[in-house]
Scaffold this active site. Structure first.
Site, PDB file in Angstrom:
ATOM      1  N   LYS A  11       0.809  -1.210   0.000  1.00  0.00           N
ATOM      2  CA  LYS A  11       0.000   0.000   0.000  1.00  0.00           C
ATOM      3  C   LYS A  11       0.846   1.266   0.000  1.00  0.00           C
ATOM      4  O   LYS A  11       2.044   1.250   0.298  1.00  0.00           O
ATOM      5  CB  LYS A  11      -0.967  -0.015   1.190  1.00  0.00           C
ATOM      6  CG  LYS A  11      -2.108  -1.009   0.991  1.00  0.00           C
ATOM      7  CD  LYS A  11      -3.194  -0.876   2.024  1.00  0.00           C
ATOM      8  CE  LYS A  11      -4.404  -1.743   1.644  1.00  0.00           C
ATOM      9  NZ  LYS A  11      -5.480  -1.677   2.651  1.00  0.00           N
TER      10      LYS A  11
ATOM     11  N   ARG B 261      -3.797 -10.203   4.857  1.00  0.00           N
ATOM     12  CA  ARG B 261      -4.355 -10.204   3.499  1.00  0.00           C
ATOM     13  C   ARG B 261      -3.269  -9.662   2.570  1.00  0.00           C
ATOM     14  O   ARG B 261      -2.892  -8.490   2.673  1.00  0.00           O
ATOM     15  CB  ARG B 261      -5.622  -9.344   3.447  1.00  0.00           C
ATOM     16  CG  ARG B 261      -6.298  -9.299   2.085  1.00  0.00           C
ATOM     17  CD  ARG B 261      -7.531  -8.406   2.129  1.00  0.00           C
ATOM     18  NE  ARG B 261      -8.209  -8.361   0.836  1.00  0.00           N
ATOM     19  CZ  ARG B 261      -7.922  -7.508  -0.136  1.00  0.00           C
ATOM     20  NH1 ARG B 261      -6.938  -6.618   0.027  1.00  0.00           N
ATOM     21  NH2 ARG B 261      -8.581  -7.543  -1.279  1.00  0.00           N
TER      22      ARG B 261
END
Length: 277
Positions: free
Chosen positions: A221, A255
């Protein structure tokens, strides 16, 4: 700590890995990469062999500024792939990343095992009823606004207190609907600045008081590559660093895009914990 997936109790006392399979053309890292059945099956097989306990499939990109996709298109992208994967790998525990109750229901009817809702029911009033009907594990993420507006929704009175209040209300509502297996996702990167993401990671252990599993989505991210002045493709090392911190602070599910590396990270952290004095 366990969750019930299609009659199988999954023990989360040792953290597990959820591999990401994006079915969208515009996801921030691997959008459009899996365009045909062969590519999809090859990637799923690799993630399972590398140690993924769950495969999380999304057909609606939730990256900041992503285009809205209507329900018909989301169903068109999602349902055939649920069936495809289970026809080749019938024991796969599929998590469906959707905020729409109809997409959730149709996917569960075809054999999906978990629903991963970025809005925790805020974007579809029927979602909680659907989860209660099917009695499947439900991942509730923190999000303000929508994927299209969330980057404008970054004002908090107190970030950690606000998120804890949000989850306490959501858990109260979910348990009143007889939803049994709840998983919390604090929503890194959703309606949060880079600085707020790191504040959240610093205080992640405070969410363990809810006594339900914590899922963490940090993989590649912008909170990683913005700090490192790089890009998503170069963010694996940074991802592993933050995964280590998250595990030490109580994460139960990672995840991830890179399953093998996440599994190795869990093994090393578990070895560290096992040999604490």
């Amino acid at each position: 700590m366990t969750i019930n997936c299609k009659g199988e109790l999954i023990d989360l006392s040792v953290p597990k890995v959820m591999g990401i399979l994006n079915l969208t053309p515009d996801s921030f890292y691997d959008g459009g990469k899996y365009k045909d059945e062969a590519a999809i099956l090859k990637q799923v097989e690799k993630m399972l062999e590398d140690g993924a306990s769950f495969i999380d499939m999304g057909a609606y990109s939730s990256r900041p500024g992503a285009e809205h996709v209507d329900e018909t298109e989301e169903l068109k992208r999602m349902l055939p792939i649920v069936e495809l994967i289970l026809s080749h790998f019938p024991d796969t525990l599929i998590s469906v990343d959707t905020f729409r109750s109809n997409v959730a229901a149709e996917s569960l009817e075809r054999g999906a095992a978990i629903i991963n809702d970025i809005s925790a029911g805020n974007l579809d009033a029927e979602m909680f009823n659907t989860i209660a009907q099917y009695q499947v594990p439900y991942i509730m993420m923190h999000l303000k606004g929508t994927p299209q507006s969330m980057q404008k929704e970054i004002i908090y009175d107190d970030l950690i207190k606000d998120l804890r209040f949000y989850f306490s209300k959501k858990m109260e509502e979910a348990t009143s609907k007889k939803i049994n297996d709840i998983i919390l996702d604090p929503g890194f990167g959703f309606a949060k600045t880079t600085e707020q993401n790191y504040t959240l990671l610093n205080h992640l252990d405070l969410f363990k008081t809810f006594e339900v599993p914590l899922l963490i989505g940090l993989s590649r991210k912008s909170m990683i590559y913005k700090i490192l002045n790089s890009n998503p493709k170069e963010a694996l090392n940074g991802t592993t660093t933050l995964h280590t911190i998250a595990l030490l602070k109580g994460a139960n599910i990672l995840r991830v895009h890179d399953v093998k590396e996440a599994v190795e990270c869990i093994k090393l952290v578990e070895a560290l914990k096992a040999n604490a004095l």
